[in-house]
Motif scaffolding. Sequence first.
Motif, mmCIF file in Angstrom:
data_model
loop_
_atom_site.group_PDB
_atom_site.id
_atom_site.type_symbol
_atom_site.label_atom_id
_atom_site.label_comp_id
_atom_site.label_asym_id
_atom_site.label_seq_id
_atom_site.Cartn_x
_atom_site.Cartn_y
_atom_site.Cartn_z
ATOM 1 N N LEU A 98 -7.889 -3.686 4.358
ATOM 2 C CA LEU A 98 -8.169 -2.333 4.834
ATOM 3 C C LEU A 98 -7.268 -1.970 6.006
ATOM 4 O O LEU A 98 -6.745 -0.854 6.085
ATOM 5 C CB LEU A 98 -9.646 -2.225 5.244
ATOM 6 C CG LEU A 98 -10.664 -2.230 4.092
ATOM 7 C CD1 LEU A 98 -12.078 -2.341 4.652
ATOM 8 C CD2 LEU A 98 -10.520 -0.963 3.246
ATOM 9 N N ALA A 99 -7.073 -2.933 6.905
ATOM 10 C CA ALA A 99 -6.239 -2.668 8.077
ATOM 11 C C ALA A 99 -4.787 -2.418 7.701
ATOM 12 O O ALA A 99 -4.047 -1.745 8.418
ATOM 13 C CB ALA A 99 -6.330 -3.840 9.054
ATOM 14 N N SER A 100 -4.381 -2.979 6.531
ATOM 15 C CA SER A 100 -2.978 -2.851 6.139
ATOM 16 C C SER A 100 -2.637 -1.497 5.555
ATOM 17 O O SER A 100 -1.469 -1.183 5.367
ATOM 18 C CB SER A 100 -2.633 -3.936 5.109
ATOM 19 O OG SER A 100 -3.255 -3.650 3.873
ATOM 20 N N GLN A 101 -3.670 -0.698 5.235
ATOM 21 C CA GLN A 101 -3.393 0.614 4.652
ATOM 22 C C GLN A 101 -2.607 1.462 5.660
ATOM 23 O O GLN A 101 -3.007 1.639 6.792
ATOM 24 C CB GLN A 101 -4.701 1.302 4.256
ATOM 25 C CG GLN A 101 -5.440 0.584 3.126
ATOM 26 C CD GLN A 101 -6.758 1.260 2.785
ATOM 27 O OE1 GLN A 101 -7.067 2.320 3.308
ATOM 28 N NE2 GLN A 101 -7.529 0.641 1.903
ATOM 29 N N GLY A 102 -1.470 1.943 5.224
ATOM 30 C CA GLY A 102 -0.608 2.714 6.107
ATOM 31 C C GLY A 102 0.369 1.894 6.905
ATOM 32 O O GLY A 102 1.238 2.454 7.584
ATOM 33 N N VAL A 103 0.265 0.553 6.816
ATOM 34 C CA VAL A 103 1.162 -0.296 7.591
ATOM 35 C C VAL A 103 2.600 -0.172 7.092
ATOM 36 O O VAL A 103 3.546 -0.244 7.884
ATOM 37 C CB VAL A 103 0.683 -1.765 7.554
ATOM 38 C CG1 VAL A 103 1.780 -2.726 7.986
ATOM 39 C CG2 VAL A 103 -0.523 -1.934 8.468
ATOM 40 N N LYS A 104 2.786 0.066 5.793
ATOM 41 C CA LYS A 104 4.148 0.115 5.268
ATOM 42 C C LYS A 104 4.975 1.221 5.916
ATOM 43 O O LYS A 104 6.156 1.022 6.237
ATOM 44 C CB LYS A 104 4.128 0.273 3.749
ATOM 45 C CG LYS A 104 3.786 -1.015 3.012
ATOM 46 C CD LYS A 104 3.995 -0.860 1.521
ATOM 47 C CE LYS A 104 3.751 -2.162 0.801
ATOM 48 N NZ LYS A 104 3.963 -2.041 -0.654
ATOM 49 N N ALA A 105 4.366 2.365 6.125
ATOM 50 C CA ALA A 105 5.092 3.441 6.805
ATOM 51 C C ALA A 105 5.442 3.032 8.225
ATOM 52 O O ALA A 105 6.550 3.300 8.718
ATOM 53 C CB ALA A 105 4.256 4.713 6.808
ATOM 54 N N ALA A 106 4.494 2.355 8.874
ATOM 55 C CA ALA A 106 4.749 1.891 10.242
ATOM 56 C C ALA A 106 5.863 0.853 10.272
ATOM 57 O O ALA A 106 6.677 0.824 11.201
ATOM 58 C CB ALA A 106 3.463 1.324 10.840
ATOM 59 N N LEU A 107 5.913 0.002 9.245
ATOM 60 C CA LEU A 107 6.965 -1.011 9.189
ATOM 61 C C LEU A 107 8.333 -0.358 9.005
ATOM 62 O O LEU A 107 9.314 -0.758 9.640
ATOM 63 C CB LEU A 107 6.690 -2.000 8.057
ATOM 64 C CG LEU A 107 5.467 -2.906 8.256
ATOM 65 C CD1 LEU A 107 5.203 -3.729 7.000
ATOM 66 C CD2 LEU A 107 5.644 -3.816 9.463
#
Length: 408
Positions: A8-17
């Motif tokens: 759940l915490a990883s949702q949206g992490v790709k854009a941040a990466l």
Amino acid sequence: MEPNDIALASQGVKAALANGVGHWRERVHTLARGIHANPELSFEEVRSAGEIAALLADGGFAVERGTSGLPTAFTATAGSGPLVVALCVEYDALPGVGHACGHNLIAGASVAAALALAPHADELGITLKAIGTPAEEHGGGKALMLAGGAFDAVGLALMVHPVQDGVTYNPAGTSAQAVGRYRAIFTGKAAHAAAAPHQGVNAADAAVLSQVAIGLLRQQIPGDHRVALYVAEAGHVTNIIPERAVVEFECRAFTLPEYEALLVRVRRCFEGAALATGTTLEIEPTEPLYEPLRQDDDLAAHWTAAMDVFGKDTSPAAGLGGGSTDMGNISQVIPSLHPWLSIPGANVPIHSHGFAALADTPEAYTVMFEAAVALAWTVADAATTPAQRDRFLRAAYQRPATEEEGAP
């Protein structure tokens, strides 16, 4: 955190990466260009290792220098999650042709990915290690560091490698050859080349005969096997029968049994040359054995999906290709990924002056930053896919104990 919480915490992490790679873009670009402009040979990469470690420290990593007793190795660590991820950083150059293997791009991609991942390591449940691995071209830095404990507890390891244009970005099914490198030393007897040549034993003749025998052997070995050599020493002046000759050689094959069988046949060529000339022969290894490369299927699938986003050719690979890497040693004991970066317009082979020039072009650096994003996304996907995460946790490397450490 529990696996579901991590997912759940990883949702949206790709854009941040991706944004993180962009944030560090200018400094990483400067770093990679500096490495290219100042090529350093195996185990001599003082400037490159120092500048990379300093940039990672600026990005919040705790940096240990001199890992595994190698002065130009380092380990930079961020996060404290149970899954340990290693991004391998290479930075050594080739003698005479500089960064003709694009290690400046390898370093830049791994460093940019590491800097982008570091702020998200804990929410992804990982401990991230950017491991500086010297002496890939010659010396087997990763093999030495694996034996020295640098990869203990690592559950997955990644890096990238540039190649010429037209190679697929899909690493599934690709590999690299095992390679062993050796020195053959013929010892004869010196004598005056005019007054008493018959009293000498010509070691240079043995070197010539070994080259002829190996040249003929090449007709009888499989097409994906390789033997290469050069004469490093075979006399010094014309009026002395050479009493010493040195031939540096290597053997390559895609499996260890094939490699070992090839090595036996090549050794016999040297032994026959010694017998024919009356010289004595000593063969000694000059570097650790580089093992075949194994690509992890799950990591390859994540990488390929990332490269699809960038519109790259991700068609299945047509064959195994060639070349060797000490990343093969890592891949034999840790799930690993070592994909290939096809540089647009690079129509010359690696290990050439032409490729060294292409490794410092805008096109090359564009690919490098795309690779950095893809590496970061691959790590995020692997860390947040529950079944894969569990597999990587179970795969964490445990170095075999030595006799000094209590092994039987």
